[in-house]
Design a protein around this motif. Structure first.
Motif, short mmCIF file in Angstrom:
data_model
loop_
_atom_site.label_atom_id
_atom_site.label_comp_id
_atom_site.label_asym_id
_atom_site.label_seq_id
_atom_site.Cartn_x
_atom_site.Cartn_y
_atom_site.Cartn_z
N UNK A 6 106.79 86.19 37.02
CA UNK A 6 107.75 85.07 37.09
C UNK A 6 109.16 85.52 36.73
N UNK A 7 110.13 84.92 37.44
CA UNK A 7 111.54 85.20 37.21
C UNK A 7 112.30 83.88 37.18
N UNK A 8 113.05 83.60 36.12
CA UNK A 8 113.85 82.36 36.10
C UNK A 8 115.11 82.49 36.95
N UNK A 9 115.41 81.45 37.67
CA UNK A 9 116.67 81.39 38.43
C UNK A 9 117.64 80.57 37.58
N UNK A 10 118.49 81.28 36.82
CA UNK A 10 119.39 80.60 35.89
C UNK A 10 120.41 79.72 36.60
N UNK A 11 120.77 80.10 37.81
CA UNK A 11 121.77 79.34 38.56
C UNK A 11 121.24 77.98 38.97
N UNK A 12 120.01 77.94 39.49
CA UNK A 12 119.44 76.69 39.99
C UNK A 12 118.45 76.05 39.02
N UNK A 13 118.09 76.80 37.97
CA UNK A 13 117.13 76.26 37.02
C UNK A 13 115.70 76.27 37.52
N UNK A 14 115.43 77.07 38.54
CA UNK A 14 114.08 77.17 39.11
C UNK A 14 113.35 78.36 38.51
N UNK A 15 112.04 78.42 38.78
CA UNK A 15 111.23 79.56 38.39
C UNK A 15 110.61 80.14 39.65
N UNK A 16 110.91 81.41 39.94
CA UNK A 16 110.32 82.11 41.09
C UNK A 16 109.15 82.95 40.59
N UNK A 17 108.08 82.94 41.37
CA UNK A 17 106.90 83.72 40.99
C UNK A 17 106.55 84.66 42.14
N UNK A 18 106.72 85.96 41.89
CA UNK A 18 106.43 86.97 42.91
C UNK A 18 104.93 87.20 43.00
N UNK A 19 104.41 87.25 44.21
CA UNK A 19 102.98 87.58 44.37
C UNK A 19 102.70 88.94 43.74
N UNK A 20 103.52 89.93 44.12
CA UNK A 20 103.43 91.27 43.55
C UNK A 20 104.84 91.74 43.24
N UNK A 21 105.05 92.22 42.03
CA UNK A 21 106.31 92.86 41.67
C UNK A 21 105.98 94.25 41.18
N UNK A 22 106.41 95.26 41.93
CA UNK A 22 105.99 96.64 41.68
C UNK A 22 106.88 97.33 40.65
N UNK A 23 106.42 98.49 40.20
CA UNK A 23 107.18 99.26 39.21
C UNK A 23 108.49 99.80 39.78
N UNK A 24 108.59 99.89 41.12
CA UNK A 24 109.83 100.36 41.73
C UNK A 24 110.80 99.20 42.03
N UNK A 25 110.43 97.99 41.58
CA UNK A 25 111.32 96.84 41.74
C UNK A 25 111.21 96.13 43.07
N UNK A 26 110.17 96.44 43.85
CA UNK A 26 109.95 95.77 45.14
C UNK A 26 109.04 94.57 44.95
N UNK A 27 109.40 93.46 45.56
CA UNK A 27 108.56 92.26 45.56
C UNK A 27 107.81 92.19 46.88
N UNK A 28 106.50 91.98 46.81
CA UNK A 28 105.68 91.75 48.00
C UNK A 28 105.27 90.29 48.00
N UNK A 29 105.58 89.61 49.10
CA UNK A 29 105.21 88.21 49.26
C UNK A 29 104.19 88.09 50.38
#
Length: 201
Positions: free
Chosen positions: A31-54
């Motif tokens: 999970x990653x908070x979106x401070x600008x919009x106040x939302x919470x994004x949840x990545x299906x996969x967030x890898x050690x190299x910083x890539x998000x897989x949806x």
């Protein structure tokens, strides 16, 4: 004795879960908070190299696509192509970036042919197939394919991040587009599922 299978997350398909199970548990549902919009994004996969897989099992709207692509700096879409209607892989293609093909635009449609770019504005352009003397020495690849999609989800052609289509089995297909004078030419780049997963472990 076999352990119990983990239950599906509500609204999650078996296809979706199957993909996530290929990755370490620490990569899943980050999970990653979106401070600008106040939302919470949840990545299906967030890898050690910083890539998000949806992993996308169903169509989404253009606003949702743009929202996710804007939020995640390195995003890769994986689509369940088994649910695509009228989707069919057609023929092997030559290397679409071969400099010998620079003077040509690929024709859209199920038949593999090209137009001379110099003739496109004259209205006299005629399609040439790869048996034509100008083209017959250009080799075909074993990894680029043409395809047809009779009922496409047009939103995916608007994506700026990589798109991987899963049709089942050991191979995946990256949806790419060749820039042309006319409409871009969509094609598929075949890769192994094993190689795709390995690059993010």
């Amino acid at each position: 004795m076999l352990g119990k299978k983990k239950p599906l997350i509500r609204g999650e398909s078996a296809w979706h879960k199957g993909w996530k199970d290929l990755f370490p548990e620490s990569y899943r549902e980050v999970s990653f908070p979106d401070k600008l919009l106040g939302d919470l994004h949840r990545a299906d996969i967030f890898t050690s190299c910083g890539t998000t897989l949806e992993f996308q099992n169903s169509p989404i709207c253009l606003d949702e696509l743009r929202s996710r692509e804007a939020f995640y700096p390195k995003l890769v879409w994986v689509l369940n192509g088994k649910k695509f209607k009228g989707f069919k892989i057609l023929k092997h293609l030559p290397d679409v970036d071969d400099p010998r093909l620079d003077p040509y635009d690929f024709c859209l449609g199920e038949h593999l042919s090209v137009y001379r770019r110099a003739e496109l504005h004259s209205g006299a352009a005629r399609p040439l197939n790869f048996y034509h003397p100008e083209l017959r020495n250009i080799p075909f690849t074993s990894y680029y394919y043409s395809f047809c999609w009779k009922q496409p989800h047009r939103v995916w052609y608007e994506a700026t991040c990589p798109i991987i289509v899963d049709l089942g089995g050991h191979f995946l297909y990256q949806l790419k587009q060749r820039p042309q004078l006319g409409e871009s030419y969509p094609y598929l780049h075949m890769i192994t599922k094993k190689a795709f997963v390995s690059q993010y472990l």
